[in-house]
Design a protein around this motif. Structure first.
Motif, PDB file in Angstrom:
ATOM      1  N   LEU A 176      38.765  68.581  22.272  1.00  0.00           N
ATOM      2  CA  LEU A 176      40.228  68.649  22.285  1.00  0.00           C
ATOM      3  C   LEU A 176      40.700  70.091  22.463  1.00  0.00           C
ATOM      4  O   LEU A 176      41.560  70.371  23.303  1.00  0.00           O
ATOM      5  CB  LEU A 176      40.796  68.065  20.989  1.00  0.00           C
ATOM      6  N   ARG A 177      40.122  71.026  21.696  1.00  0.00           N
ATOM      7  CA  ARG A 177      40.524  72.431  21.795  1.00  0.00           C
ATOM      8  C   ARG A 177      40.217  73.014  23.175  1.00  0.00           C
ATOM      9  O   ARG A 177      40.994  73.817  23.699  1.00  0.00           O
ATOM     10  CB  ARG A 177      39.858  73.256  20.693  1.00  0.00           C
TER      11      ARG A 177
ATOM     12  N   THR B 274      45.019  68.380  18.009  1.00  0.00           N
ATOM     13  CA  THR B 274      44.667  67.153  17.292  1.00  0.00           C
ATOM     14  C   THR B 274      44.529  65.996  18.276  1.00  0.00           C
ATOM     15  O   THR B 274      45.039  66.046  19.404  1.00  0.00           O
ATOM     16  CB  THR B 274      45.749  66.773  16.258  1.00  0.00           C
ATOM     17  N   ALA B 275      43.876  64.947  17.819  1.00  0.00           N
ATOM     18  CA  ALA B 275      43.694  63.756  18.659  1.00  0.00           C
ATOM     19  C   ALA B 275      45.028  63.096  18.979  1.00  0.00           C
ATOM     20  O   ALA B 275      45.170  62.452  20.022  1.00  0.00           O
ATOM     21  CB  ALA B 275      42.758  62.771  17.971  1.00  0.00           C
ATOM     22  N   SER B 276      46.018  63.267  18.108  1.00  0.00           N
ATOM     23  CA  SER B 276      47.317  62.634  18.356  1.00  0.00           C
ATOM     24  C   SER B 276      47.993  63.188  19.612  1.00  0.00           C
ATOM     25  O   SER B 276      48.902  62.566  20.148  1.00  0.00           O
ATOM     26  CB  SER B 276      48.231  62.801  17.145  1.00  0.00           C
ATOM     27  N   GLU B 277      47.534  64.351  20.098  1.00  0.00           N
ATOM     28  CA  GLU B 277      48.085  64.937  21.318  1.00  0.00           C
ATOM     29  C   GLU B 277      47.401  64.396  22.584  1.00  0.00           C
ATOM     30  O   GLU B 277      47.800  64.745  23.694  1.00  0.00           O
ATOM     31  CB  GLU B 277      47.933  66.455  21.279  1.00  0.00           C
ATOM     32  N   ALA B 278      46.372  63.579  22.415  1.00  0.00           N
ATOM     33  CA  ALA B 278      45.609  63.063  23.558  1.00  0.00           C
ATOM     34  C   ALA B 278      46.006  61.629  23.859  1.00  0.00           C
ATOM     35  O   ALA B 278      46.078  60.791  22.962  1.00  0.00           O
ATOM     36  CB  ALA B 278      44.116  63.135  23.271  1.00  0.00           C
TER      37      ALA B 278
ATOM     38  N   LEU C 129      35.700  54.683  25.450  1.00  0.00           N
ATOM     39  CA  LEU C 129      36.981  55.172  24.961  1.00  0.00           C
ATOM     40  C   LEU C 129      36.857  55.580  23.490  1.00  0.00           C
ATOM     41  O   LEU C 129      36.512  54.760  22.636  1.00  0.00           O
ATOM     42  CB  LEU C 129      38.042  54.087  25.132  1.00  0.00           C
ATOM     43  N   LEU C 130      37.107  56.866  23.207  1.00  0.00           N
ATOM     44  CA  LEU C 130      37.026  57.388  21.836  1.00  0.00           C
ATOM     45  C   LEU C 130      38.401  57.531  21.191  1.00  0.00           C
ATOM     46  O   LEU C 130      38.528  57.411  19.975  1.00  0.00           O
ATOM     47  CB  LEU C 130      36.328  58.754  21.827  1.00  0.00           C
ATOM     48  N   VAL C 131      39.412  57.842  22.018  1.00  0.00           N
ATOM     49  CA  VAL C 131      40.785  58.000  21.529  1.00  0.00           C
ATOM     50  C   VAL C 131      41.699  57.292  22.505  1.00  0.00           C
ATOM     51  O   VAL C 131      41.578  57.475  23.720  1.00  0.00           O
ATOM     52  CB  VAL C 131      41.187  59.495  21.420  1.00  0.00           C
ATOM     53  N   GLU C 132      42.603  56.487  21.968  1.00  0.00           N
ATOM     54  CA  GLU C 132      43.588  55.817  22.819  1.00  0.00           C
ATOM     55  C   GLU C 132      44.959  56.020  22.214  1.00  0.00           C
ATOM     56  O   GLU C 132      45.187  55.698  21.045  1.00  0.00           O
ATOM     57  CB  GLU C 132      43.279  54.322  22.937  1.00  0.00           C
TER      58      GLU C 132
ATOM     59  N   PHE D 221      44.138  59.757  26.116  1.00  0.00           N
ATOM     60  CA  PHE D 221      42.821  59.130  26.107  1.00  0.00           C
ATOM     61  C   PHE D 221      41.758  60.207  25.951  1.00  0.00           C
ATOM     62  O   PHE D 221      41.916  61.322  26.454  1.00  0.00           O
ATOM     63  CB  PHE D 221      42.518  58.385  27.417  1.00  0.00           C
ATOM     64  N   VAL D 222      40.671  59.867  25.293  1.00  0.00           N
ATOM     65  CA  VAL D 222      39.473  60.706  25.251  1.00  0.00           C
ATOM     66  C   VAL D 222      38.301  59.767  25.506  1.00  0.00           C
ATOM     67  O   VAL D 222      38.165  58.734  24.841  1.00  0.00           O
ATOM     68  CB  VAL D 222      39.298  61.429  23.891  1.00  0.00           C
ATOM     69  N   TYR D 223      37.473  60.130  26.481  1.00  0.00           N
ATOM     70  CA  TYR D 223      36.327  59.307  26.854  1.00  0.00           C
ATOM     71  C   TYR D 223      35.028  60.053  26.622  1.00  0.00           C
ATOM     72  O   TYR D 223      34.939  61.250  26.887  1.00  0.00           O
ATOM     73  CB  TYR D 223      36.373  58.936  28.344  1.00  0.00           C
ATOM     74  N   LEU D 224      34.011  59.327  26.185  1.00  0.00           N
ATOM     75  CA  LEU D 224      32.643  59.816  26.220  1.00  0.00           C
ATOM     76  C   LEU D 224      32.088  59.327  27.547  1.00  0.00           C
ATOM     77  O   LEU D 224      31.966  58.127  27.786  1.00  0.00           O
ATOM     78  CB  LEU D 224      31.818  59.278  25.055  1.00  0.00           C
ATOM     79  N   GLU D 225      31.814  60.272  28.438  1.00  0.00           N
ATOM     80  CA  GLU D 225      31.339  59.931  29.779  1.00  0.00           C
ATOM     81  C   GLU D 225      29.867  59.531  29.734  1.00  0.00           C
ATOM     82  O   GLU D 225      29.152  59.894  28.797  1.00  0.00           O
ATOM     83  CB  GLU D 225      31.543  61.114  30.730  1.00  0.00           C
ATOM     84  N   PRO D 226      29.393  58.806  30.739  1.00  0.00           N
ATOM     85  CA  PRO D 226      27.986  58.391  30.765  1.00  0.00           C
ATOM     86  C   PRO D 226      27.003  59.552  30.710  1.00  0.00           C
ATOM     87  O   PRO D 226      25.891  59.398  30.230  1.00  0.00           O
ATOM     88  CB  PRO D 226      27.864  57.633  32.087  1.00  0.00           C
ATOM     89  N   ASN D 227      27.421  60.741  31.168  1.00  0.00           N
ATOM     90  CA  ASN D 227      26.522  61.892  31.139  1.00  0.00           C
ATOM     91  C   ASN D 227      26.564  62.635  29.808  1.00  0.00           C
ATOM     92  O   ASN D 227      25.926  63.667  29.658  1.00  0.00           O
ATOM     93  CB  ASN D 227      26.836  62.843  32.289  1.00  0.00           C
ATOM     94  N   GLY D 228      27.351  62.128  28.850  1.00  0.00           N
ATOM     95  CA  GLY D 228      27.430  62.744  27.526  1.00  0.00           C
ATOM     96  C   GLY D 228      28.584  63.704  27.356  1.00  0.00           C
ATOM     97  O   GLY D 228      28.864  64.148  26.248  1.00  0.00           O
ATOM     98  N   ALA D 229      29.273  64.050  28.444  1.00  0.00           N
ATOM     99  CA  ALA D 229      30.429  64.941  28.350  1.00  0.00           C
ATOM    100  C   ALA D 229      31.614  64.174  27.767  1.00  0.00           C
ATOM    101  O   ALA D 229      31.679  62.943  27.856  1.00  0.00           O
ATOM    102  CB  ALA D 229      30.783  65.482  29.729  1.00  0.00           C
ATOM    103  N   ILE D 230      32.534  64.915  27.167  1.00  0.00           N
ATOM    104  CA  ILE D 230      33.741  64.303  26.616  1.00  0.00           C
ATOM    105  C   ILE D 230      34.917  64.726  27.476  1.00  0.00           C
ATOM    106  O   ILE D 230      35.168  65.916  27.658  1.00  0.00           O
ATOM    107  CB  ILE D 230      33.949  64.713  25.142  1.00  0.00           C
ATOM    108  N   SER D 231      35.631  63.746  28.034  1.00  0.00           N
ATOM    109  CA  SER D 231      36.808  63.995  28.870  1.00  0.00           C
ATOM    110  C   SER D 231      38.065  63.727  28.073  1.00  0.00           C
ATOM    111  O   SER D 231      38.169  62.694  27.410  1.00  0.00           O
ATOM    112  CB  SER D 231      36.811  63.072  30.092  1.00  0.00           C
ATOM    113  N   VAL D 232      39.007  64.650  28.152  1.00  0.00           N
ATOM    114  CA  VAL D 232      40.263  64.528  27.419  1.00  0.00           C
ATOM    115  C   VAL D 232      41.403  64.415  28.416  1.00  0.00           C
ATOM    116  O   VAL D 232      41.526  65.239  29.329  1.00  0.00           O
ATOM    117  CB  VAL D 232      40.481  65.758  26.503  1.00  0.00           C
TER     118      VAL D 232
END
Length: 166
Positions: free
Chosen positions: A128-129, A135-139, A102-105, A141-152
């Motif tokens: 995010l874009r 901005t992160a405040s609009e998310a 979890l990168l953003v909560e 959750f943001v996750y760094l997935e095990p494969n290195g991708a970032i899910s928003v």
């Protein structure tokens, strides 16, 4: 400390290849998710140099076609075996595949986690874009997935209402 010389006969090639395979699997696990995700130019250069560096360690002086094919067969066999073992042993699967981080909560960036995972503010902004957020405040959750991708995952009905000043 003396390191054993396995020689360049076919049995030595198989042993050396197995050792290199195990060392690289452990090494890339230690390096973390970002090395395994979408490759940057630097990641690609590292992988190419590592491949070149370990080639001689696997086959030694034996540059024959048989030695190369044997090294490839050992790598494929070990990969199949490791994945088969991981399918039966959940702890190994979790270690190999990893878990999302979890990168953003609720719009709040976990700065320490970003640093620990090697994710830059720039990379977070790009993710995010790509999901239509500025901005992160609009998310949510943001996750760094095990494969290195970032899910928003954005808020479903827009960002939460901002507190009004008293």
């Amino acid at each position: 400390m003396t390191i054993p010389d396995f020689g360049s006969d076919l049995l030595g090639v198989a042993a050396r290849t197995a050792i290199v395979y195990v060392a690289l699997v452990v090494g890339f696990q230690v390096v973390g998710k970002r090395a395994a995700g979408q490759l940057s130019t630097l990641n690609l250069v590292v992988i190419l140099i590592v491949a070149n560096a370990v080639q001689n360690a696997m086959v030694g002086e034996n540059t024959s076609l048989i030695a190369g094919l044997l090294a490839a067969a050992v790598i494929l066999g070990l990969d199949l075996a490791l994945n088969g073992l991981a399918d039966r042993w959940k702890a190994l699967r979790a270690w190999l595949d990893g878990v999302p981080t979890l990168l953003v909560e609720n719009g709040v960036v976990a700065e320490a986690t970003l640093r620990k995972e090697g994710v830059s503010e720039r990379e977070l902004g790009i993710a995010l874009r790509q999901n239509g957020l500025l901005t992160a405040s609009e998310a949510r959750f943001v996750y760094l997935e095990p494969n290195g991708a970032i899910s928003v995952i954005p808020y479903r009905d827009g960002p939460p209402p901002r507190p009004t000043p008293d």
